[in-house]
Design an enzyme around this catalytic site. Structure first.
Site, PDB file in Angstrom:
ATOM      1  N   ASN A  63       0.876  -1.172   0.000  1.00 17.27           N
ATOM      2  CA  ASN A  63       0.000   0.000   0.000  1.00 17.27           C
ATOM      3  C   ASN A  63       0.914   1.222   0.000  1.00 17.27           C
ATOM      4  O   ASN A  63       1.461   1.608   1.031  1.00 17.27           O
ATOM      5  CB  ASN A  63      -0.893  -0.025   1.253  1.00 17.27           C
ATOM      6  CG  ASN A  63      -1.863   1.142   1.276  1.00 17.27           C
ATOM      7  OD1 ASN A  63      -1.831   2.017   0.409  1.00 17.27           O
ATOM      8  ND2 ASN A  63      -2.723   1.164   2.267  1.00 17.27           N
ATOM      9  N   ARG A  95      -2.563  -2.118  -3.429  1.00 18.06           N
ATOM     10  CA  ARG A  95      -3.839  -1.439  -3.164  1.00 18.06           C
ATOM     11  C   ARG A  95      -3.872  -0.140  -3.980  1.00 18.06           C
ATOM     12  O   ARG A  95      -2.935   0.650  -3.962  1.00 18.06           O
ATOM     13  CB  ARG A  95      -3.939  -1.094  -1.688  1.00 18.06           C
ATOM     14  CG  ARG A  95      -5.192  -0.315  -1.396  1.00 18.06           C
ATOM     15  CD  ARG A  95      -5.042   0.574  -0.193  1.00 18.06           C
ATOM     16  NE  ARG A  95      -6.260   1.367  -0.025  1.00 18.06           N
ATOM     17  CZ  ARG A  95      -6.294   2.479   0.678  1.00 18.06           C
ATOM     18  NH1 ARG A  95      -5.219   2.960   1.234  1.00 18.06           N
ATOM     19  NH2 ARG A  95      -7.423   3.135   0.800  1.00 18.06           N
ATOM     20  N   GLU A  97      -8.183  -6.132   4.762  1.00 22.65           N
ATOM     21  CA  GLU A  97      -8.029  -5.693   3.369  1.00 22.65           C
ATOM     22  C   GLU A  97      -6.799  -6.329   2.707  1.00 22.65           C
ATOM     23  O   GLU A  97      -6.829  -6.670   1.534  1.00 22.65           O
ATOM     24  CB  GLU A  97      -7.927  -4.160   3.318  1.00 22.65           C
ATOM     25  CG  GLU A  97      -9.248  -3.481   3.621  1.00 22.65           C
ATOM     26  CD  GLU A  97      -9.095  -2.038   4.065  1.00 22.65           C
ATOM     27  OE1 GLU A  97      -8.792  -1.799   5.251  1.00 22.65           O
ATOM     28  OE2 GLU A  97      -9.281  -1.143   3.233  1.00 22.65           O
ATOM     29  N   ARG A 111     -12.360  14.536   8.527  1.00 22.27           N
ATOM     30  CA  ARG A 111     -13.130  14.935   7.331  1.00 22.27           C
ATOM     31  C   ARG A 111     -14.565  15.293   7.680  1.00 22.27           C
ATOM     32  O   ARG A 111     -15.168  14.676   8.561  1.00 22.27           O
ATOM     33  CB  ARG A 111     -13.148  13.789   6.316  1.00 22.27           C
ATOM     34  CG  ARG A 111     -11.778  13.488   5.745  1.00 22.27           C
ATOM     35  CD  ARG A 111     -11.802  12.274   4.829  1.00 22.27           C
ATOM     36  NE  ARG A 111     -10.761  11.347   5.209  1.00 22.27           N
ATOM     37  CZ  ARG A 111     -10.647  10.105   4.766  1.00 22.27           C
ATOM     38  NH1 ARG A 111     -11.536   9.624   3.916  1.00 22.27           N
ATOM     39  NH2 ARG A 111      -9.657   9.334   5.155  1.00 22.27           N
ATOM     40  N   HIS A 165     -13.106   2.231   0.292  1.00 24.44           N
ATOM     41  CA  HIS A 165     -13.069   1.126   1.271  1.00 24.44           C
ATOM     42  C   HIS A 165     -13.711  -0.143   0.708  1.00 24.44           C
ATOM     43  O   HIS A 165     -14.143  -1.018   1.458  1.00 24.44           O
ATOM     44  CB  HIS A 165     -13.863   1.464   2.561  1.00 24.44           C
ATOM     45  CG  HIS A 165     -13.268   2.539   3.400  1.00 24.44           C
ATOM     46  ND1 HIS A 165     -14.048   3.450   4.075  1.00 24.44           N
ATOM     47  CD2 HIS A 165     -11.990   2.838   3.694  1.00 24.44           C
ATOM     48  CE1 HIS A 165     -13.277   4.281   4.747  1.00 24.44           C
ATOM     49  NE2 HIS A 165     -12.016   3.930   4.530  1.00 24.44           N
TER      50      HIS A 165
END
Ligand code: AMP
Length: 401
Positions: free
Chosen positions: A7, A90, A386, A241, A180
């Site tokens: 990643n 990813r 993940e 956020r 996601h």
């Protein structure tokens, strides 16, 4: 078969080496401050560690450090790079192009680069990661890209379109993509595996609640709608956020403070959400501690977070004509029994009943049902993975070569 899952961020590179024989993590680590100075922290499954500050001017240098950590020294995990059969990357934004994971070639890299327009910070860093990996491993080691967006490719236009003039979708591909997806896909697949429930006719609401957070309505095992949008800023409030805002707030702030686009983006992405409201931290644990100590704004941030999550779940119950199961995952979803209790408390009117004891127990990696047997909606905690999902996709594609 051993697979390296990567990643790559703009100044970081996370990795896991997974042995697909038993799906065991052999080693994992993180390169940080790439392009600034450089630091690697590496750990093997049996607890051996290696950490060093080493100059990492670019991602290629970071890969060289990963290579060194994996094959030499006290915390080595394998004898040589040749033990790695494939690499899975990813990728955040796959746009409308990639509805599933694919093998990397030059055309795929160019398309990921082209899509950087929609996720500039992420996609360009991913491409740097892929190129650096190719330099390190050579192009003969197969690489696969797994997209955060691809699980959401099944959304109908009623879910993915924004009510702008249609030509903005045609010209600029402005639409909801969702993110996601690898996590939502993992918990969805795992749910069917452990429950044996039929996929056809199923209605799930998967809540990935971490520092970034999104909720997905999953119908017949496929994404029907999701809270994140064109970018991972949409949805409900997160660590830093905003989630969804009235767009006029942006033009109003522009008139008041004349910010640059970058300043506005930083305001909404980095200074808002739980941090902006609480003034304490972006981390839920810190905020829960501050609230327990009586901090009023920390309490307000937590109350807003739980309320906004409940509203999204409510929307998706309407979208799916009800729900069979609500699944919690991500750092907060897997660990905050308090959040789960408050959120589920909004659905007593449809017969959802939480088992308080089970809810309290289901933390730190535990998986299982936290609702009572007579609850009208089942509630589960399923820790996400993940990296394993990326490794599985990579294995599946590479085995067909
Ligand atoms: P993630 O982005 O999935 O790693 O999740 C990070 C978030 O999970 C942070 O806000 C953490 O505070 C939160 N988290 C982790 N452990 C706990 C816990 N025991 N209780 C509440 N929140 C937690």
């Amino acid at each position: 078969m051993k697979i390296l899952v990567v990643n790559a961020g703009s100044s970081s590179l996370k990795y896991q080496l997974i042995d697909m024989n038993g799906e065991k993590v052999l080693a994992k680590g993180l390169c940080e401050r790439i392009g600034i100075d450089g630091k690697i922290s590496h750990k093997t499954a049996d607890g051996r560690t290696y950490a060093e500050q080493i100059p990492m001017p670019d991602h290629t240098a970071a890969f060289k450090c990963v290579e060194k950590a994996l094959i030499s020294g006290e915390a080595k995990a394998i004898d040589s790079l040749a033990d790695i059969s494939a690499v899975g990357h990813r990728i955040v934004q796959g746009g409308a192009t990639f509805s599933k994971s694919v093998l990397v070639d030059e055309q795929v890299i160019s398309e990921i680069e082209r899509l950087a327009d929609l996720a500039p910070l992420h996609n360009l860093a991913h491409v740097q990661g892929i190129r650096a990996c190719r330099e390190c491993f050579g192009t003969e080691v197969p690489e696969v890209v797994v997209f955060d967006t691809s699980f959401h490719a099944t959304m109908p236009p009623t879910s993915y379109l924004y009510a702008l003039p249609y030509e903005y979708y045609e010209k600029y591909k402005i639409r909801r993509y969702g993110f996601h997806g690898t996590s939502h896909r993992y918990v969805t697949g795992h749910y069917f595996k452990i429950t044996g429930a039929p996929v056809e006719g199923s209605r799930l609401i998967t809540c990935h609640l971490g520092n970034g957070a999104s909720i997905t309505a999953v119908k017949d095992g496929k994404c029907y709608d999701t809270s994140m949008g064109l970018t991972p800023l949409d949805g409900f409030m997160m660590g830093t956020r905003t989630g969804t805002l009235d767009p006029s707030i942006i033009t109003y702030i522009m008139e008041k403070e004349n910010p640059t686009a970058k300043e506005l983006s930083d305001l909404c992405n980095k200074k808002s959400g739980m941090l902006g409201i609480s003034g304490v931290s972006s981390d839920n644990r810190d905020i829960e501690a501050a609230a327990a100590a009586g901090n009023a704004r920390a309490k307000l941030a937590l109350a807003m977070q739980r309320y906004q999550i409940a509203k999204f779940i409510g929307q998706y119950m309407a979208a799916l004509d009800g729900a069979d199961t609500i699944i919690f995952t991500g750092g907060i979803g897997e660990n905050s029994d308090n959040l789960r209790r408050v959120v589920c408390g909004h659905f007593g009117y449809v017969g959802l009943k939480l088992d308080d004891e089970l809810n309290k127990k289901m933390i730190r990696g535990a998986e299982g049902v936290i609702s009572t047997p007579d609850s009208a909606i089942k509630v589960m905690v399923i820790p996400t993975n993940e990296e394993l999902m990326i490794a599985r996709d990579t294995k599946e594609i590479v085995e067909k070569l």
